[in-house]
Each structure stands twice: as structure tokens, then as C-alpha cells.
Design a protein around this motif. Structure first.
Motif, PDB file in Angstrom:
ATOM      1  N   PRO A   1      67.229 -11.184  14.813  1.00  0.00           N
ATOM      2  CA  PRO A   1      66.461 -10.277  13.959  1.00  0.00           C
ATOM      3  C   PRO A   1      66.442  -8.874  14.559  1.00  0.00           C
ATOM      4  CG  PRO A   1      65.274 -12.339  14.308  1.00  0.00           C
ATOM      5  CD  PRO A   1      66.444 -12.353  15.243  1.00  0.00           C
TER       6      PRO A   1
ATOM      7  N   GLU B   1      64.124  -6.725  14.752  1.00  0.00           N
ATOM      8  CA  GLU B   1      62.956  -6.408  15.573  1.00  0.00           C
ATOM      9  C   GLU B   1      63.066  -7.023  16.961  1.00  0.00           C
ATOM     10  OE1 GLU B   1      62.025  -9.937  12.936  1.00  0.00           O
ATOM     11  OE2 GLU B   1      62.891  -7.946  12.667  1.00  0.00           O
TER      12      GLU B   1
ATOM     13  N   LYS C   1      55.086 -10.002  11.589  1.00  0.00           N
ATOM     14  CA  LYS C   1      56.225 -10.919  11.543  1.00  0.00           C
ATOM     15  C   LYS C   1      55.797 -12.271  10.987  1.00  0.00           C
ATOM     16  CE  LYS C   1      58.175  -7.763  14.309  1.00  0.00           C
ATOM     17  NZ  LYS C   1      57.017  -6.964  14.743  1.00  0.00           N
TER      18      LYS C   1
ATOM     19  N   GLN D   1      58.663  -5.229   5.158  1.00  0.00           N
ATOM     20  CA  GLN D   1      60.076  -4.871   5.003  1.00  0.00           C
ATOM     21  C   GLN D   1      60.250  -3.741   3.998  1.00  0.00           C
ATOM     22  OE1 GLN D   1      63.027  -8.011   4.482  1.00  0.00           O
ATOM     23  NE2 GLN D   1      61.615  -9.492   5.380  1.00  0.00           N
TER      24      GLN D   1
ATOM     25  N   THR E   1      66.011 -10.269   9.494  1.00  0.00           N
ATOM     26  CA  THR E   1      64.683  -9.957  10.020  1.00  0.00           C
ATOM     27  C   THR E   1      63.684 -11.040   9.667  1.00  0.00           C
ATOM     28  OG1 THR E   1      62.868  -8.345   9.916  1.00  0.00           O
ATOM     29  CG2 THR E   1      64.143  -8.648   7.913  1.00  0.00           C
TER      30      THR E   1
END
Length: 467
Positions: free
Chosen positions: A237, A239, A220, A299, A292
Motif C-alpha cells: 500500500p 501509505e 486506514k 481516499q 491502498t
């Protein structure tokens, strides 16, 4: 008779380019830059056009890359940013990267030396005074709080969109429609009467579980200390949603209810990723709810796990970071003027573009529009077939409204230009492979853009004559 100057607020790439274009057209310009009187959290110097992040202007090949095409168009229009970049290039393979100090020093020196440019080191902390009858606001993502509030008060907007919650955007032609299908949830018709407004990508349980594992494990991006980015439930996001529970996404943006797989109508998907049309041309599709902070390399790898997107070409990857930009499609006309007060134009990142070159390109156009207006020769925007025209189209009307906050910044990409058919055979009649078709199509789009830009310039020669 002395000509009244045009005022440009902000000495970044967009403001510097706008001021240069105005002066080169024979019109006096005052460039207002608040540094060093007032600094920012990101800038290190008081030089104009300082590069605060990367030193790369990205790919420089006009025959095969959209940003390279934008480079070529800007060079054709006498861009100071491209000229200084070319003069201070450092090795970077096929990209144009620059010596950041030499670059900003060159831009500063050329503007300081121009007889029609006055540089005022001062903060413009409110709306410009009424006697400034032509103003370009190019204050970038770090617009001062006072000026931001003044813009809010003038436009009636609830806020400047000061946090990007960006979902990836996919080129339509890269989606495998043998796996994906068109359908709106419950076949519900939208305002346009379309009951198949979404593209749907199905997942079975194993695919979903593997996808969640990848999301949780993926690297991240971290926020900078000065960004102070909060999370809002409306733009979490993906995640972060996954961290709240493995089933969260399946009951949120990836819920499969109300959808029937057109290819396998008897099979019920365990989860579904939906894409929504993002531009009027239908060439770009937004991954719904997929904002995200995964790093870009991750990605691409993770999102290609989604059935139907295995070969996805991303026009834009996702992100969440501090930014300041206006709702340009609603607020600006095609000449980048504020509809509520046409003496004000906007340029650069604040209009809703991403990237150094894109910001400078919008500054170039705003400068040319303002100069032409001052000279009594207003001009139309560049053709939509050009990279410059594609950017103007995106920020002033090409985007399809999808609810509050749906307009988001965009880099230049081929999806912003009208599509062209890929050639199927070469000059000798040999059938072309997929990669060769794509290469030739991009080259043809570049040739079309440069020819149309040349015709646009020749149709309105006032600025070129002034130079």
C-alpha cells in the motif's frame, strides 16, 4: 424424456440467482451448498444468499447511477435476488437496503419450493465429476482450499488471485488535461507503438509534502482476523511505502524521471502520479502503484489533492483484502465457460466482479447461458451498451493486460459502457451547465441500455417462452 440437470456449486447470491434462472427456463438444476456441513469464517447461518457484510445493494436510481441501472436490468430479467430485495427493503434513502434475515429466508424458501430445484447440502471439494456435463462454479471469495487447488491444477495458473491489491480507477472525462498530460516515461513506445500511454499529474515539493502528510495521517481499514493478509513488496500500500520514508514514493511509483510537462516544459516536477489506461474503451484509467488500505472517504479527499485530479470521479477506490478470483480475461469465453473445459462455467465474485449486485448479475447470466445451451438455443451476451454487457465485457475481454496481477475486480460503473455525448442544450435551446449535462447523459445511457436489453431478449425468446 427426463432432462439432465445443470449443477450449480455455491449457494450465495450468484449461485442462487443462477439456479433460479435455470429453473425458471424449465431446466432442472441441482444447487450444491456446503453449509452447514462445512462452515466458513464469514457466514453465520445455513441460509442461501446470506449477506455476510453490508445489507445495502447501493443506489437504486437507473437514471443516474450505474448500479441502479443494473438493478433495473436484472428486474427486467426476473431476478430472484432483486425480487427478494424489493420485498424486504428497509429505509435507506435512495439506496436499496434489505432486512438481511428476511431477504435470505425468502430466497431460500423460493428455491426450496421450486419443483425443478434440488438443494444438495454437501461440499464439492474437487472438480465436479465428468458426468456433470454442465456446471456453474459460483463459490465466491471463500472458495474451499481443495476446490481452489483443483481449479489451479486445471487452469495451469500459478495461483488464484487470493489477495486484492487494488489501485483506484478514475473516469477519464473527470481528469483535468489542462494540468495533466499524455507521455510515457522517456517517450518509450509500448507494444502498441504508443509513446504517450500514460496520463501524468505533476507535483511540486510543497504539494508532495502535503500529500505525504495526508497519506500518513489518513484513517486506514483494518483486516479481519481470518483474512491474514501479508504484504508483498510488489503490492505494498502507498501509505506503507510512505511510512518507510518520505522520499520512498518519489523514488517509486511517483518518480518524475523521464517525463516533461507538456504545459510547462521548463519546469521539472518534484513527483509525478501516473495513470494507465485500464479498459479498451479508454474511459477508465488506473492510478499506477496506488494500491491502498485508506478508508474510502479518505481516499477521495486525499487523491483529489493531486494536481489534475481535483474533480476526479472514481469508478473504483483502492483496497487490499482477501479475495479469490480467476484471471477471467484469459480463462473464460464470452459465455463464461472455462476455455480449458467448456462444461464448466464460473459466476459471481470469483469471476472478478465486486459487490452483491454484480455477483448476482453474473450468476443471472451464467444461469441463462447454461439453460439456453441445454435447451439447444445458445445465446450471445447482452449488448455492451447494457450494464450486464459491460460487466461481461470487463471480465472476459474489456480489461487491458498490464502485466501479472493487472486484472482486478470491478464494480459496475458507467466507464464500462460505451460513452455518449452529453447534450449541450435543453429542449428550449438553453445552454446546460456541467451538472445538468452529466445528469442527462446518464439518463440517456440508461434509456439506451434498457432499450437494447429489451431488443436482446426479443431476439432470443426461448427462455422467456419457457417461463
Amino acid at each position: 424424456m427426463t432432462m439432465t440437470p445443470i449443477h450449480v456449486v455455491g449457494g450465495g447470491l450468484a449461485g442462487s440467482e443462477a439456479a433460479w434462472q435455470i429453473a425458471q427456463a424449465g431446466v432442472p438444476v441441482v444447487l450444491h451448498e456446503m453449509r452447514p456441513v462445512r462452515g466458513t469464517d464469514a457466514h453465520q447461518t445455513d441460509k442461501l444468499a446470506e449477506l455476510v457484510c453490508s445489507n445495502s445493494f447501493r443506489a437504486d436510481d437507473w437514471t443516474g447511477n450505474a448500479v441502479g441501472l443494473l438493478h433495473a436490468e436484472m428486474r427486467a430479467l426476473g431476478s430472484i435476488i432483486m425480487s427478494a430485495g424489493d420485498a424486504h427493503q428497509v429505509p435507506a434513502g435512495g439506496a436499496l437496503a434489505v432486512d438481511r434475515e428476511g431477504f435470505s429466508e425468502a430466497v431460500t424458501a423460493r428455491l426450496e419450493a421450486h419443483p425443478l430445484v434440488t438443494i444438495a447440502r454437501e461440499e464439492v471439494a474437487d472438480l465436479p465429476p465428468a458426468e456433470w456435463d454442465s456446471v456453474i462454479l459460483a463459490t465466491g471469495p471463500l472458495t474451499s482450499p481443495a476446490l481452489s487447488q483443483a481449479i489451479l491444477d486445471l487452469t495451469g495458473e500459478g495461483q488464484l488471485s487470493f489477495f486484492d491489491a487494488i489501485a483506484p480507477i478514475v473516469n477519464f472525462e473527470s481528469i483535468d488535461m489542462g494540468v495533466a498530460w499524455r507521455q510515457s516515461r522517456y517517450d518509450k513506445e509500448g507494444p502498441g507503438g504508443d509513446a504517450a500511454a500514460y496520463i501524468n499529474c505533476p507535483m511540486d515539493k510543497d504539494q508532495y509534502e502535503a500529500f505525504i502528510d495526508a497519506l500518513l495521517a489518513g484513517p486506514k481499514s483494518e483486516f479481519k482476523d481470518w483474512e491474514h493478509v501479508p504484504y508483498f513488496d510488489g503490492c505494498l500500500p502507498i501509505e506503507v511505502m510512505a511510512e518507510r520514508g518520505r522520499e520512498t514514493l518519489r523514488h517509486g511509483p511517483m518518480k518524475p524521471v523521464g517525463l516533461t510537462n507538456a504545459h510547462k516544459p521548463d519546469e521539472k516536477a518534484y513527483a509525478v502520479v501516473q495513470l494507465r489506461q485500464d479498459n479498451a474503451l479508454g474511459t477508465l484509467w488506473n492510478m499506477v502503484g496506488f494500491q491502498t488500505k485508506l478508508k474510502h472517504g479518505a481516499q477521495t479527499e486525499i487523491f483529489r489533492m493531486i494536481p489534475g485530479l481535483e474533480k476526479a470521479v472514481f469508478a473504483r477506490l483502492g483496497g487490499l483484502h482477501r479475495n479469490t478470483f480467476i484471471n477471467s480475461p484469459r480463462l473464460l469465453d464470452r459465455n463464461l465457460r472455462l476455455k480449458a473445459q467448456p462444461r464448466l462455467r464460473f459466476a459471481g465474485q470469483v469471476t472478478g466482479v465486486e459487490g452483491y449486485v454484480e455477483s448476482a448479475a453474473v450468476g443471472l447470466l451464467a444461469g441463462r447461458f447454461a439453460a439456453a445451451e441445454r435447451l439447444g438455443a445458445p445465446m450471445t451476451p447482452p449488448p455492451v451498451t447494457t450494464a450486464l454487457g459491460g460487466l461481461v465485457g470487463h471480465i472476459t475481454g474489456g480489461h487491458l493486460e498490464g502485466g501479472k496481477g493487472s486484472f482486478q475486480p470491478m464494480n459496475i460503473n458507467y466507464g464500462l459502457l460505451p460513452p455518449m455525448e452529453a447534450p449541450k442544450r435543453d429542449a428550449e435551446g438553453r445552454r446546460l451547465g456541467a451538472k445538468e449535462k452529466t445528469r442527462l447523459k446518464k439518463r440517456a445511457m440508461g434509456e439506451r441500455a434498457l432499450a437494447d436489453l429489451k431488443a436482446w431478449v426479443e431476439a432470443a425468446p426461448a427462455l422467456e417462452a419457457a417461463e
